[in-house]
Design a protein around this motif. Sequence first.
Motif, PDB file in Angstrom:
ATOM      1  N   GLY A  37       0.797  -1.226   0.000  1.00  0.00           N
ATOM      2  CA  GLY A  37       0.000   0.000   0.000  1.00  0.00           C
ATOM      3  C   GLY A  37       0.831   1.278   0.000  1.00  0.00           C
ATOM      4  N   GLU A  38       0.104   2.385  -0.072  1.00  0.00           N
ATOM      5  CA  GLU A  38       0.742   3.694  -0.138  1.00  0.00           C
ATOM      6  C   GLU A  38       1.567   3.980   1.122  1.00  0.00           C
ATOM      7  N   GLU A  39       1.036   3.557   2.276  1.00  0.00           N
ATOM      8  CA  GLU A  39       1.791   3.770   3.517  1.00  0.00           C
ATOM      9  C   GLU A  39       3.089   2.983   3.531  1.00  0.00           C
ATOM     10  N   GLY A  40       3.037   1.790   2.978  1.00  0.00           N
ATOM     11  CA  GLY A  40       4.245   0.972   2.891  1.00  0.00           C
ATOM     12  C   GLY A  40       5.274   1.596   1.961  1.00  0.00           C
ATOM     13  N   LEU A  41       4.785   2.185   0.868  1.00  0.00           N
ATOM     14  CA  LEU A  41       5.685   2.875  -0.063  1.00  0.00           C
ATOM     15  C   LEU A  41       6.357   4.062   0.623  1.00  0.00           C
ATOM     16  N   LEU A  42       5.542   4.869   1.308  1.00  0.00           N
ATOM     17  CA  LEU A  42       6.109   6.050   1.977  1.00  0.00           C
ATOM     18  C   LEU A  42       7.093   5.643   3.068  1.00  0.00           C
ATOM     19  N   ALA A  43       6.769   4.572   3.788  1.00  0.00           N
ATOM     20  CA  ALA A  43       7.691   4.096   4.824  1.00  0.00           C
ATOM     21  C   ALA A  43       9.002   3.656   4.196  1.00  0.00           C
ATOM     22  N   ASP A  44       8.914   2.931   3.082  1.00  0.00           N
ATOM     23  CA  ASP A  44      10.139   2.484   2.404  1.00  0.00           C
ATOM     24  C   ASP A  44      10.976   3.675   1.957  1.00  0.00           C
ATOM     25  N   LEU A  45      10.310   4.654   1.351  1.00  0.00           N
ATOM     26  CA  LEU A  45      11.025   5.833   0.834  1.00  0.00           C
ATOM     27  C   LEU A  45      11.678   6.613   1.977  1.00  0.00           C
ATOM     28  N   ASN A  46      10.916   6.817   3.054  1.00  0.00           N
ATOM     29  CA  ASN A  46      11.429   7.642   4.150  1.00  0.00           C
ATOM     30  C   ASN A  46      12.526   6.956   4.961  1.00  0.00           C
ATOM     31  N   ASP A  47      12.535   5.630   4.944  1.00  0.00           N
ATOM     32  CA  ASP A  47      13.557   4.910   5.706  1.00  0.00           C
ATOM     33  C   ASP A  47      14.891   4.838   4.985  1.00  0.00           C
ATOM     34  N   ARG A  48      14.896   5.202   3.722  1.00  0.00           N
ATOM     35  CA  ARG A  48      16.148   5.071   2.954  1.00  0.00           C
ATOM     36  C   ARG A  48      17.161   6.138   3.357  1.00  0.00           C
ATOM     37  N   THR A  49      18.426   5.763   3.298  1.00  0.00           N
ATOM     38  CA  THR A  49      19.509   6.713   3.575  1.00  0.00           C
ATOM     39  C   THR A  49      20.528   6.602   2.450  1.00  0.00           C
ATOM     40  N   GLY A  50      21.458   7.535   2.412  1.00  0.00           N
ATOM     41  CA  GLY A  50      22.486   7.504   1.374  1.00  0.00           C
ATOM     42  C   GLY A  50      21.964   8.050   0.065  1.00  0.00           C
ATOM     43  N   ARG A  51      22.083   7.274  -0.989  1.00  0.00           N
ATOM     44  CA  ARG A  51      21.647   7.717  -2.313  1.00  0.00           C
ATOM     45  C   ARG A  51      20.157   7.461  -2.464  1.00  0.00           C
ATOM     46  N   THR A  52      19.350   8.404  -2.037  1.00  0.00           N
ATOM     47  CA  THR A  52      17.902   8.195  -1.987  1.00  0.00           C
ATOM     48  C   THR A  52      17.192   8.744  -3.219  1.00  0.00           C
TER      49      THR A  52
END
Lengths: 235, 235
Positions: A37-52
């Motif tokens: 879902g959309e929340e899972g996508l946003l969580a994945d995106l926001n948890d990324r670090t480095g070359r995001t």
Amino acid sequence: MPYKLWYWPSIQGRGEFVRLALEGAEIAYEDCARSVGEEGLLADLNDRTGRTPFAPPYLELDGLVIAQVANILMYLGERHGLAPSNMADRLWLNQLQLTIADLVAEVHNVHHPVAMMDYYDDQKPEAARAAKQFREARMPKYLGHFENAAQANTGDWLIDHKWSYADTSLFQVIEGLRYMFPKRMKTLEPDYPNLIRIHDQVAELPGIKAYLKSDRRLAFNTDGIFRAYAELDAA
Amino acid sequence: MPYKLWYWPSIQGRGEFVRLALEGAEIAYEDCARSVGEEGLLADLNDRTGRTPFAPPYLELDGLVIAQVANILMYLGERHGLAPSNMADRLWLNQLQLTIADLVAEVHNVHHPVAMMDYYDDQKPEAARAAKQFREARMPKYLGHFENAAQANTGDWLIDHKWSYADTSLFQVIEGLRYMFPKRMKTLEPDYPNLIRIHDQVAELPGIKAYLKSDRRLAFNTDGIFRAYAELDAA
């Protein structure tokens, strides 16, 4: 391991250009946000670090994360033979895809001219004005350019005798414009026989044909980039 | 034979991202329209057949014509060592440049939100509204993204220990935003120390230093992409 594609799960949007290339080439991928879902996508995106990524879509494989549609397609093109290998052809293909990206940004701007983060309902008079110039000046300019590009090739596709990711992208442009501006497209389409021919050929590729019939292909809707608002269309 | 660059002769605009890469690397080029003028540029563009540019800038060498800023820079990067050679780094660099291109398109949209082919004076209330959201939401989002990108590298530049075309492009973004939004940039800049450091390092590259002092560097003005209209700025 298949590719992981991350994009909004309820719209075609910019992610569709990536989905079409993957589906056309019958490359395995997981459309991750369709399950989390959309929340899972946003969580994945926001948890990324480095070359995001700046924004979806992004494609992930073995720790490599690639964002920006034209960049993802260039990678897929090189790795899976969806693009020619000589330099001049590769640059031309990327150039066409970047011009498609410009068109897509202008399409979004039609229904969100003054405030991309507000609702369409909050900017309807401005959108009507933006739509008029887009229909009358920009659509013929872009479509004429792509028609010339198709004519510049002696083969059946944009480059040579084999489909590339810019062909599937052009298919999507025609589909989207038909959905958003049915009256205008009825007027304009006769001027672009080669574009329509490429569109129809893409629809007949086995991978695309299967995809369009599957539930993986989302319907156009008024949350995406191409939006059908009758008041923005005219012949 | 030097490269021929074709771009509008009276503005920095999108062409400036190409000029800066060429100047930084001290690559010989002719800025053709500076001698033949805007009419000469339009004549050149309109006379072309086959694989034509959609719009300036375009770069020509030995019959090869390359358009779209990110595409031109990718070519120059590969050919002249202005980009790393491994795949992951090349894709990341292209991704950053494409995100800069998105920012540049949004900047243009601030002063031309509803009719890109009309004058700013014909869309001032709409521009004021677009500017507010751009200043408050989009500027911090983009600049924060590029600051994170700079932080993600342990070297002095965006990638590794050597400047690339995305570094010169970021320099131009900072220059342009300072010209267009001086008050807003004064508020925001302290949050982006790594971006400002890269900006300052670019300004000290020998080729760039000489360029900025030369008459080849045009001044910012209100015909370009970045435009100083005091009513669109706020702290």
